[in-house]
Design a protein around this motif. Structure first.
Motif, PDB file in Angstrom:
ATOM      1  N   ILE A  12      39.248  44.211  22.761  1.00 53.11           N
ATOM      2  CA  ILE A  12      38.055  43.607  23.541  1.00 53.11           C
ATOM      3  C   ILE A  12      37.874  43.989  24.924  1.00 53.11           C
ATOM      4  N   THR A  13      36.729  44.041  25.205  1.00 47.27           N
ATOM      5  CA  THR A  13      36.236  44.229  26.672  1.00 47.27           C
ATOM      6  C   THR A  13      35.566  42.962  27.237  1.00 47.27           C
ATOM      7  N   PRO A  14      36.265  42.343  28.268  1.00 44.56           N
ATOM      8  CA  PRO A  14      35.733  41.166  28.757  1.00 44.56           C
ATOM      9  C   PRO A  14      34.439  41.442  29.592  1.00 44.56           C
ATOM     10  N   TYR A  15      33.684  40.315  29.837  1.00 45.44           N
ATOM     11  CA  TYR A  15      32.445  40.110  30.427  1.00 45.44           C
ATOM     12  C   TYR A  15      32.747  40.282  32.206  1.00 45.44           C
ATOM     13  N   ASP A  95      28.217  28.759  29.754  1.00 49.14           N
ATOM     14  CA  ASP A  95      28.913  29.709  29.137  1.00 49.14           C
ATOM     15  C   ASP A  95      29.907  29.165  28.231  1.00 49.14           C
ATOM     16  N   ALA A  99      29.929  29.794  24.047  1.00 47.67           N
ATOM     17  CA  ALA A  99      31.076  29.981  23.315  1.00 47.67           C
ATOM     18  C   ALA A  99      31.528  29.339  22.427  1.00 47.67           C
ATOM     19  N   PHE A 100      31.408  27.927  22.441  1.00 50.19           N
ATOM     20  CA  PHE A 100      31.574  27.038  21.367  1.00 50.19           C
ATOM     21  C   PHE A 100      30.516  27.250  20.276  1.00 50.19           C
ATOM     22  N   ARG A 103      31.015  30.321  18.121  1.00 51.70           N
ATOM     23  CA  ARG A 103      32.193  30.230  16.947  1.00 51.70           C
ATOM     24  C   ARG A 103      31.607  28.973  15.956  1.00 51.70           C
ATOM     25  N   PHE A 121      26.834  38.404  27.925  1.00 52.76           N
ATOM     26  CA  PHE A 121      27.965  37.768  27.687  1.00 52.76           C
ATOM     27  C   PHE A 121      27.868  37.662  25.739  1.00 52.76           C
ATOM     28  N   VAL A 124      29.846  39.943  23.797  1.00 61.68           N
ATOM     29  CA  VAL A 124      31.443  39.781  24.433  1.00 61.68           C
ATOM     30  C   VAL A 124      31.930  38.710  23.535  1.00 61.68           C
ATOM     31  N   TYR A 125      31.092  37.529  23.541  1.00 62.44           N
ATOM     32  CA  TYR A 125      31.579  36.510  22.383  1.00 62.44           C
ATOM     33  C   TYR A 125      31.640  36.795  21.016  1.00 62.44           C
ATOM     34  N   LEU A 128      34.859  38.609  20.645  1.00 62.55           N
ATOM     35  CA  LEU A 128      36.021  37.715  20.755  1.00 62.55           C
ATOM     36  C   LEU A 128      36.160  36.936  19.615  1.00 62.55           C
TER      37      LEU A 128
ATOM     38  N   VAL B 242      42.068  38.601  30.016  1.00 60.60           N
ATOM     39  CA  VAL B 242      40.981  39.355  28.885  1.00 60.60           C
ATOM     40  C   VAL B 242      40.338  38.292  27.982  1.00 60.60           C
ATOM     41  N   ASN B 245      37.882  35.919  30.430  1.00 66.13           N
ATOM     42  CA  ASN B 245      36.676  36.423  30.921  1.00 66.13           C
ATOM     43  C   ASN B 245      35.851  36.980  29.567  1.00 66.13           C
ATOM     44  N   SER B 246      36.418  36.732  28.462  1.00 61.27           N
ATOM     45  CA  SER B 246      35.352  36.828  26.973  1.00 61.27           C
ATOM     46  C   SER B 246      35.088  35.674  26.550  1.00 61.27           C
ATOM     47  N   PHE B 247      35.279  34.568  27.407  1.00 60.54           N
ATOM     48  CA  PHE B 247      35.038  33.228  26.798  1.00 60.54           C
ATOM     49  C   PHE B 247      34.097  32.227  27.874  1.00 60.54           C
ATOM     50  N   ASN B 248      34.590  32.508  29.227  1.00 59.26           N
ATOM     51  CA  ASN B 248      34.042  31.676  30.070  1.00 59.26           C
ATOM     52  C   ASN B 248      34.587  32.079  31.486  1.00 59.26           C
ATOM     53  N   SER B 249      33.908  32.881  32.293  1.00 53.86           N
ATOM     54  CA  SER B 249      34.514  33.530  33.593  1.00 53.86           C
ATOM     55  C   SER B 249      34.889  32.506  34.578  1.00 53.86           C
TER      56      SER B 249
END
Lengths: 361, 361
Positions: A12-15, A95, A99-100, A103, A121, A124-125, A128, B242, B245-249
């Protein structure tokens, strides 16, 4: 490939968040949509009141005091929404709430639909959480192609007003999407709703599939404290709690809870600074128009603007030389635009002066 | 089955945290291993110093100021570990750090090995992230079966001292596990290390596969502020970033960062209160022994104790009647034990008095 990492971490590539310079004393920082005004004085008092030996104890994992403030606030501002404490979920910034939510409601069995130009973002989520996603291009004029979402299979996430365009989507269009996704959660990310749009709060009691997510980072001047929340039907809040309590039961610290409650309670202060920002946005747009800029109609605390004679990247660099930081996205379709946060009067004048100095506009 | 939830949300069972009563004025709260002493005075000052208009701005997403404090602290307390700023990762409580670590380093391709009696959140994370896990029973005396981990395939997570037993595992045993898992990350969860164990900090420069996770909730009296951290080889910290920053920066707010740095800097204050807690633990154990209790050897700020003549659940209920809350786990192997947090002198006396009153001990 790092052999100690999981396969997912390797894939993966982060934000990449906007730049946060350490020292902003000589800078006009208009790159991450922060509020130019401080939090309400009552927020400072609430924090000071929470600085005591009870910090040794775990916080309330449900942030009840903040939820109580939200119930009061929505009963005043959106009485038709009929929200109670079972309709709210608090998180460590919107954020984390996003994410929650992704998911909790989407997965291999239910893809997620989103715009090509929106908060970056979201994809990105999805990577993930390994949620398949479908990208819907905005129309030529950067408005949302509602019919494309109506006909899509799976969940929907829409930022409203959209970022980085600032364009607001009307409630009738959102209802159309909700009506055609009764078996999927539709998330409306209202991070910027207070700056000119109308929240779809009232739809919560009508649509079990609607989840609204917002933040105290923008209109509540609290980006430094990390507070966001979601509201919607009770069963969606329960779903969010299943995920949260499988990840981190105590996401909200005692001080953030106290500050968040005070910020919600003191909405009258924030209404005043929000009105100022809206007024100053219109003045800035007029001044930029006189210089030849073309700005999308904004309902947010930022504008998205382009100039026919200069490359956006060159304007970005020039502003930077003058100590003004704005946001440039080197991405398809928007690489000739700049996103500029609305500052206070003085900061907005600094932009105009900087452009004048660099380009003689 | 909720049709709006994802398949995953419908399939998992969240963690249940210990009770946090709203009003503890008349209670002796010894159920969630909080510190009986307040945070250092410098922590209060640091928070007050952070209460200003900069709360409108996003925080430093790397919590640099706290990492700088940690580098100074470890260079004083563990100079052989040779840690610098690339070795640390800060999170919103050690639960969040644990969640990121499990997602970063394990997966379908690499299962996770853990004890049957340990922090019960680990299996919840595994279910959330769909990581297969292997359970290793503690020996009859509740010590860890090191050989069983040495021979296991996959990653390893060990709480040290273990919870809820309080038993400490020596560093030679940890080296044995690390030596036999060179291609897997071994996590040592040192949440309670300051209360009598020796941290395996010095092993970080020797073992690229070692990640140590700890918290400011226990020995630093800051459960209310949600601060934890991990340290290990630079490439493990990169892996954590990684995922983060894919979840919450922005997981750490401005106030928590300031408070966390001050708590780390003021280790001399905390050394004093930690010594008091250790001393009082020994006194409490002696007093309980006189009453017939059998207590496991504890290196933590809690004890795990049983009485041959009374059921643990009955003792739990009796203490509760007397206003003393301890923790009871209705689980195989440990259903005749109680976990009691070490309070201050007065609270510890209250336990003894309550037992005397209820059972005539």
């Amino acid at each position: 490939m790092n052999e100690l990492w999981s396969a997912l971490t390797n894939s993966i590539t982060p934000y990449v968040p906007g730049e946060q310079p350490k020292n902003i004393d000589n800078l006009v920082k208009l790159n991450t949509n922060e509020n130019p005004y401080p939090p309400a004085p009552a927020v400072f008092d609430a924090i000071k009141g929470a600085v005591n030996s009870s910090l040794r104890l775990y916080p309330d994992c449900n942030a009840t005091c903040m939820i109580e403030s939200l119930v009061r606030f929505y009963n005043i501002k959106h009485p038709n929404a009929k929200l109670d404490d079972s309709n709210f979920f608090i998180g460590n910034g919107s954020d984390e709430v996003l994410a929650f939510a992704l998911r909790a409601f989407y997965g291999q069995e239910r893809p997620l639909n989103m715009n090509d130009i929106t908060y970056s973002f979201y994809t990105v989520y999805c990577d993930l959480f390994q949620i398949p996603y479908v990208i819907h291009p905005l129309k030529e004029d950067f408005t949302i192609d509602v019919d494309s979402f109506v006909n899509a299979k799976g969940g929907v996430i829409v930022t409203n007003p959209n970022a980085p365009t600032g364009i607001y989507l009307d409630i009738e269009s959102i209802k159309k999407i909700l009506d055609n996704h009764k078996k999927d959660v539709v998330i409306i990310d209202e991070a910027y709703i207070d700056f000119g749009g109308t929240s779809c709060a009232d739809l919560v009691c009508e649509y079990d599939n609607l989840l609204i997510i917002t933040t105290l980072s923008k209109s509540r001047s609290l980006a430094g404290l990390r507070i966001g929340y979601a509201y919607g039907n009770k069963s969606l809040i329960e779903g969010l709690n299943v995920i949260k309590n499988s990840f981190n039961s105590y996401t909200m610290d005692r001080i953030a809870q106290a500050a968040g409650a005070a910020a919600i309670d003191n909405w009258e202060y924030y209404d005043i600074i929000t009105d100022k920002i809206i007024e100053d946005r219109e003045i800035l747009c007029e001044n930029l128009a006189k210089m030849g800029f073309i700005t999308l109609p904004s309902s947010a605390n930022f504008i998205f603007t382009t100039h026919p004679d200069y490359h956006a990247k060159d304007i970005y660099d020039a502003l930077r030389r003058q100590g003004v930081i704005v946001r440039y996205f080197n991405k398809p379709r928007i690489s000739e635009y700049l996103r500029i946060t609305i500052g206070d009067k003085e900061q907005n004048i600094r932009i105009v002066e900087a452009l004048n100095k660099e380009f003689g506009l």
